[in-house]
Write a protein that holds these residues in place. Structure first.
Motif, PDB file in Angstrom:
ATOM      1  N   GLN A 147       0.853  -1.063   0.016  1.00 26.13           N
ATOM      2  CA  GLN A 147      -0.090  -0.033  -0.203  1.00 26.13           C
ATOM      3  C   GLN A 147       1.044   1.270  -0.078  1.00 26.13           C
ATOM      4  N   PHE A 204      -7.043  -0.748  -2.339  1.00 22.46           N
ATOM      5  CA  PHE A 204      -6.778  -1.253  -1.044  1.00 22.46           C
ATOM      6  C   PHE A 204      -6.072  -2.620  -1.127  1.00 22.46           C
ATOM      7  N   ASP A 253      -9.830  -6.670   1.592  1.00 24.85           N
ATOM      8  CA  ASP A 253      -8.418  -7.291   1.822  1.00 24.85           C
ATOM      9  C   ASP A 253      -8.556  -8.978   1.462  1.00 24.85           C
ATOM     10  N   CYS A 269      -7.239  -7.847   6.753  1.00 27.13           N
ATOM     11  CA  CYS A 269      -6.186  -8.484   6.434  1.00 27.13           C
ATOM     12  C   CYS A 269      -6.139 -10.016   6.401  1.00 27.13           C
TER      13      CYS A 269
HETATM   14  C1  FRU Z   1      -4.883  -2.429   7.116  1.00 25.94           C
HETATM   15  C2  FRU Z   1      -5.748  -1.507   5.969  1.00 25.94           C
HETATM   16  C3  FRU Z   1      -6.548  -2.630   5.080  1.00 25.94           C
HETATM   17  C4  FRU Z   1      -6.759  -1.692   4.081  1.00 25.94           C
HETATM   18  C5  FRU Z   1      -5.623  -0.825   3.827  1.00 25.94           C
HETATM   19  C6  FRU Z   1      -5.870   0.434   3.293  1.00 25.94           C
HETATM   20  O1  FRU Z   1      -3.908  -1.826   7.432  1.00 25.94           O
HETATM   21  O2  FRU Z   1      -6.540  -0.835   6.706  1.00 25.94           O
HETATM   22  O3  FRU Z   1      -7.641  -3.066   5.802  1.00 25.94           O
HETATM   23  O4  FRU Z   1      -6.823  -2.457   2.591  1.00 25.94           O
HETATM   24  O5  FRU Z   1      -4.893  -0.780   5.269  1.00 25.94           O
HETATM   25  O6  FRU Z   1      -4.508   1.078   3.051  1.00 25.94           O
END
Ligand code: FRU
Length: 497
Positions: free
Chosen positions: A58, A101, A166, A220
């Protein structure tokens, strides 16, 4: 590659490259995955593809703070030397207008397929989201095309809500399976889907959910077989601190159980934390060609101080760790053996008995691997351990120690430098009279693998560049050292320059 995606990723790459010329290097890591500049969080799309390990993450390429999520990308032949690749995903479509995401990657007959969450903020203040699942494909493992069928799962199931994200996908027999994190009111859960072609998905139901005390949202998820059991890894939000447990804002942990693909039942045990340090979240795994289950996590925590932001960057990923499950259902994590490639030189240091409150090793380094076995047979000290990144006048140090009476491993960040503080502890259930410690220091990170990987702690630290001392200590008595090895480690990023 879609036109728009090509333009957006090129723009993002340029922004990161420009910014990377300005960053300050004081806290930059020597052998961990980071972006060239600006913000990163979760590891995404971990996979071994055409013989190489790929890790995405990310990424906000325009700022050192979280923002519209892109997917950054690195690859490696050996899990040690990483190479930056162009940014893989940028938000370009209406279904992901507020970010691409987290998600995972699979090798679909030679086509590298990313499965990720398209994020839309319906009402950010009220935390109302509309999240869907999307795919992007590549034949060269570098440039991706978002498929016209997106989103492949456009709406959450009845048991969930718009917090629906996720995806982790794997193959079993001749079907693909997907786990996703969601919530309904304040109950975090993981839901399960099945597909023949990664494009059409059938909803199979809730795999596991909070009993009311295990968090309001499960992020996740990852689900796999190991040691004859099935393990659900996930990152729950909203578990209350309980004594020394669940001390961070959010947790990452696992439940061990048995899963039956015919009945889809997962009979589960209790939630256990995976890492007891200050900075570990959103872990994901891959299965490699050697059959190893390898985990990498985000080496930070939401809302924790990140003094690197003032230096133009924020966020890093942990070392790759091999997972194994003990017969009594405990997950062990140990650094992958390839990390021995980092050793630049072995440093001579011999201590048989430690009985001083402060033993200065004379070592002055900020990239170190330390392996030490303490014998607890005739231990008289009530606490012992080592101190990293010590300043000469004693105002800065990070203590990694063992409290003999309570049998607890701890990391103390009270004097670890800028912004950070706090002690984390982990109860050690020893199987013999030896306490093993395997530690990696990388400038602003410490990863401790103790008790053969059953007690792991990961924390970020921000000492001054001049605080480089390594000390050992024992309080009110002594302890025998059976084996001790220290290596100065390489800076893989500097080697690349
Ligand atoms: C976890 C999260 C995930 C999401 C992402 C967004 O750290 O909150 O659930 O996909 O970060 O950046």
């Amino acid at each position: 590659m879609n036109m728009n995606l090509q333009q957006q990723t090129e723009k993002a790459n340029t922004a990161v490259q420009e910014k990377s010329k300005e960053i300050r290097t004081d806290y930059r890591l020597g052998y961990h995955i980071m972006a060239p500049a600006n913000w990163i969080n979760d590891p995404n799309g971990l996979i071994q593809y055409k013989g190489e390990y790929h890790v995405f993450y990310q990424h906000h390429p325009y700022d050192e703070n979280w923002g519209p999520m892109h997917w950054g990308h690195v690859k490696s032949k050996d899990l040690v030397h990483w190479e930056h690749l162009p940014i893989a995903l940028a938000p370009t479509e209406a279904y992901e207008k507020d970010g691409c995401f987290s998600g995972s990657a699979v090798d679909d007959n030679g086509i590298l397929t990313l499965i990720y969450t398209g994020n839309i903020f319906v009402d950010r203040e009220k935390d109302i989201l509309d999240q869907s699942q999307c795919i992007a494909t590549s034949t060269d493992g570098i440039y991706f095309t978002k498929e016209a069928v997106n989103p492949v799962i456009s709406k959450h199931p009845e048991e969930g809500s718009g917090h629906f994200r996720d995806p982790k996908v794997w193959k079993h027999a001749d079907h693909w399976y997907m786990v996703l994190g969601t919530r309904k009111e304040d109950i975090g859960k993981v839901v399960l889907y099945k597909s023949k072609d990664l494009r059409k998905w059938e909803y199979l139901g809730v795999l596991a959910e909070s009993d009311g005390t295990e968090g309001y949202m499960w992020e996740c998820p990852d689900f796999f077989e190991i040691g004859g059991k099935h393990v659900l890894l996930f990152s729950p939000q909203g578990i209350e601190a309980d004594g020394e447990k669940y001390q961070n804002l959010f947790q990452t942990g696992y439940i061990v159980g048995d899963f039956n693909y015919d009945t889809l039942e997962f009979s589960r045990g209790e939630f256990q934390e995976l890492d007891y340090g200050h900075d570990f979240y959103a872990v994901q795994t891959l299965l490699d060609e050697h059959g190893r289950r390898i985990a990498i996590g985000w080496m930070d925590m939401w809302e924790s101080p990140m003094p690197t932001k003032e230096h133009g960057w924020a966020g890093a990923l942990t070392l790759p760790r091999e997972l194994s499950l003990t017969p009594d259902g405990k997950m062990a994590m140990n650094p992958v053996s390839e990390l021995e490639l980092l050793r630049e030189k072995s440093i001579d240091l011999s201590i048989d008995k430690l009985d001083s409150e402060s033993f200065d090793t004379g070592i002055r380094e900020d990239l170190l691997e330390i392996k030490v076995d303490f014998s607890l047979k005739d231990v008289t000290a009530d606490e012992f351990g080592l101190k990293l990144r010590c300043s000469e006048e004693g105002t800065e140090e990070t203590v990694v120690g063992f409290d003999v009476t309570s049998s607890k491993l701890f990391i103390n960040r009270e004097k670890s430098g800028k912004g950070v503080s706090g002690v984390r502890k982990s109860k050690v259930e020893l199987k013999s009279d030896t306490l093993t410690l395997h530690l990696y220091l990388d400038r602003s990170s410490v990863e401790v693998f103790a008790n053969d990987g059953l007690n792991v702690m990961t924390s970020r630290i921000y000492p001054q560049t001049s605080s480089l001392g390594l000390q050992f200590y024992a309080k009110n008595g002594g302890v025998q050292i059976k084996d001790l090895n220290v290596w100065k480690l390489k800076d893989i990023w500097k080697e690349r320059e």
